[in-house]
Enzyme design. Structure first.
Site, PDB file in Angstrom:
ATOM      1  N   HIS A  45      59.774  19.775 -26.703  1.00 12.71           N
ATOM      2  CA  HIS A  45      59.685  20.099 -28.122  1.00 12.71           C
ATOM      3  C   HIS A  45      60.426  19.087 -29.004  1.00 12.71           C
ATOM      4  O   HIS A  45      59.879  18.565 -29.979  1.00 12.71           O
ATOM      5  CB  HIS A  45      60.283  21.489 -28.398  1.00 12.71           C
ATOM      6  CG  HIS A  45      59.611  22.587 -27.647  1.00 12.71           C
ATOM      7  ND1 HIS A  45      58.275  22.579 -27.335  1.00 12.71           N
ATOM      8  CD2 HIS A  45      60.078  23.764 -27.164  1.00 12.71           C
ATOM      9  CE1 HIS A  45      57.966  23.685 -26.689  1.00 12.71           C
ATOM     10  NE2 HIS A  45      59.039  24.412 -26.572  1.00 12.71           N
ATOM     11  N   ASP A  94      51.905  21.997 -26.324  1.00 10.77           N
ATOM     12  CA  ASP A  94      53.294  22.176 -26.736  1.00 10.77           C
ATOM     13  C   ASP A  94      53.237  22.940 -28.047  1.00 10.77           C
ATOM     14  O   ASP A  94      52.874  22.383 -29.088  1.00 10.77           O
ATOM     15  CB  ASP A  94      53.980  20.813 -26.932  1.00 10.77           C
ATOM     16  CG  ASP A  94      55.463  20.951 -27.261  1.00 10.77           C
ATOM     17  OD1 ASP A  94      55.845  21.995 -27.824  1.00 10.77           O
ATOM     18  OD2 ASP A  94      56.236  20.021 -26.963  1.00 10.77           O
ATOM     19  N   HIS A  95      53.588  24.227 -27.998  1.00 15.45           N
ATOM     20  CA  HIS A  95      53.347  25.072 -29.172  1.00 15.45           C
ATOM     21  C   HIS A  95      54.147  24.616 -30.391  1.00 15.45           C
ATOM     22  O   HIS A  95      53.795  24.939 -31.530  1.00 15.45           O
ATOM     23  CB  HIS A  95      53.653  26.541 -28.849  1.00 15.45           C
ATOM     24  CG  HIS A  95      55.108  26.864 -28.692  1.00 15.45           C
ATOM     25  ND1 HIS A  95      55.755  26.802 -27.486  1.00 15.45           N
ATOM     26  CD2 HIS A  95      56.041  27.228 -29.601  1.00 15.45           C
ATOM     27  CE1 HIS A  95      57.020  27.132 -27.650  1.00 15.45           C
ATOM     28  NE2 HIS A  95      57.219  27.391 -28.921  1.00 15.45           N
TER      29      HIS A  95
END
Length: 510
Positions: free
Chosen positions: A247, A184-185
């Site tokens: 996110h 999950d960037h």
């Protein structure tokens, strides 16, 4: 500094956009910073018919994403990076036998001394995750008898709780959970990680981080762009799946979690799972009606330029009920957060691009200096994740002159002020962590499922209830006018400007 073993990175979907746009620039930054191990090889694998040299030209020399980085480099220095890259054509289908791939991996491993340590990055649609994992296992490439093996998968990880469970079980047939890294960037952003440091290393915050001192928590994720060229994907996903489930709930877990025993990856991930499991799941229609809002942007004019409405975007159903704006109010069922409301929203076509966490502290119980508009002048801790990354504290000061008129002043810190410090990009940090076997910033199976357990009932309600409404908001404003009704008696959301210390503006649909 942690040790990075000699290893090989195998990228599935290597001819795709993510590889050129994010992965190769991240690897290049690690190369420049001398963070890559002595023996390191990248093997691209996809269905395109490319030679090693053609692959290098595509993702390095001719890449628009590296143009500014490489134009002033010496040829021999760039060649040192280029020589790490190789390519293997998988043929017509990712589900075919990987005997040829396994042979190529073995050959490169022997020649370049990568220690039989392999990291497989799946830059492919999620439907291919399990078939690729199966083929790797069938070819003996998941076994850790010699060297370690790791599997990195991109989001979206599932479309619902059921599909996420199926995907977890599918991968776990062929790889152990400890080998699987769900990327999950957002967790790679320095300011997201700083949430933990802000909370747990500062005695001015940790004692106050509970229901006795915090009135409510607000999280905003806004994007100024529309769906761009992702209309086909986005219309099947929507804001709640695309941003909130992964996110934003990751950010929520860092705000909510209890102090971990230590800074080991599993200790931190254990507390994040507990945090997500403590979110009060809304299942009855009355709660879902009162505490959720969805909306779509409609055609408007921004800075004199006409902007399409969501239903007019390419790839979007003209009668679509997919949300581009989602706002949710919820509570956390534990001692620390009991009765503290959380307000989280995410949207496209907002006035500015911004992500921030706002901790609203309670006003003193005994008000000596009476002041109108107290709700808009409470003490706030604002943690800006992007852009203009930093931390802002709003506190009361006396206005010069007679009497005790109170105004709010700013005490701020900006990451940009750290002139001597290089802030890693998200993929750069996450790739290096995976290379070193640090899973702190990667989601575990039970973490993903806990997030879906909270989101699933909202999605079901939005899809099936007759009472649910789809509101409209003009592209370029802060969502539908009635969104402030979610904030109860607090007045309105904080609508931030592009810069952290900007006073919030407020826009309504005319």
């Amino acid at each position: 500094m942690k040790k990075t073993d000699n290893q090989m990175l195998v990228i599935f979907g290597a001819s795709g956009d993510l590889t050129a746009r994010k992965l190769i620039p991240a690897l290049f930054n690690l190369y420049i910073a001398k963070q890559l191990p002595a023996n390191f090889v990248v093997l691209g694998a996809s269905r395109s018919n490319l030679s090693d040299e053609a692959f290098r030209r595509k993702v390095l020399y001719d890449s628009p994403y590296l143009k500014n980085k490489i134009e002033h480099l010496k040829d021999n220095y760039l060649k040192g990076f280029s020589d790490m890259f190789f390519y293997e054509d998988l043929g017509d289908d990712y589900t075919q036998s990987y005997e040829g791939l396994a042979a190529r991996i073995g050959e490169l491993n022997g020649k370049y001394g990568t220690g039989s340590n392999y990291m497989f990055y799946l830059s492919t649609p999620p439907s291919l995750y399990e078939p690729i994992a199966k083929n790797l296992a069938d070819a003996g490439l998941s076994s850790q008898e010699e060297g370690w093996k790791r599997l990195i998968v991109e989001k979206p990880f599932g479309y619902s709780l059921e599909t996420a469970k199926n995907l977890n079980q599918g991968l776990q047939k062929y790889f152990r959970e400890s080998q699987i890294y769900r990327i999950d960037h957002y967790l790679g952003k320095e300011t997201v990680q700083n949430l933990l440091v802000t909370r747990f290393s500062n005695s001015i915050f940790e004692p106050l981080w509970n229901r006795n001192y915090i009135h409510h928590v607000e999280i905003t994720n806004a994007e100024s762009v529309g769906v761009e060229k992702r209309g086909g994907y986005y219309d099947k996903s929507g804001a709640l799946r695309d941003m909130f489930q992964n996110h934003l709930l990751q950010i929520v877990s860092l705000v909510v979690m209890e102090p971990p025993i230590g800074d080991e990856p599993e200790e931190i991930r254990n507390e994040k799972v507990k945090a997500l499991k403590s979110l009060r799941v809304m299942k009855d229609e009355a709660s879902l009606f009162e505490n959720t809002i969805r909306a779509q942007y409609v055609a408007s004019e921004i800075n004199g330029e006409k902007v399409k409405g969501y239903r007019e975007e390419d790839g979007v159903d003209p009668n679509s009920t997919t949300e581009t704006y989602a706002a949710v109010k919820f509570f956390v069922d534990n001692w620390r957060w009991r009765d503290v409301p959380f307000y989280v929203r995410t949207a496209k076509r907002m006035p500015t691009k911004v992500t921030e966490v706002i901790i609203h502290f309670k006003t003193p119980h005994h008000q000596i200096f009476k002041d109108s508009g107290v709700s808009s002048k409470d003490n706030k801790l604002i943690i800006r994740i992007q852009p203009d990354e930093g931390i802002l504290i709003k506190f009361g000061v006396k206005v010069p002159g007679q009497g005790f008129k109170v105004e709010r002043a700013n005490l701020d810190f900006y990451y940009s002020s750290l002139a001597e410090t290089y802030v890693m990009e998200a993929y750069e940090r996450l790739l290096l962590d995976a290379m070193q076997g640090d899973a702190t910033l990667y989601a575990r199976a039970d973490e993903v499922e806990a997030a879906w357990e909270f989101v699933d009932p909202i999605l079901d309600y939005w899809k099936n209830s007759k009472d649910v409404r789809m509101y409209g908001y003009a592209a370029g404003v802060w969502g539908p006018e009635n969104a402030d009704e979610l904030i109860d008696d607090l007045g309105f959301w904080r609508n931030p400007g592009q810069n952290l210390a900007d006073d919030p503006g407020y826009c309504v649909i005319c």
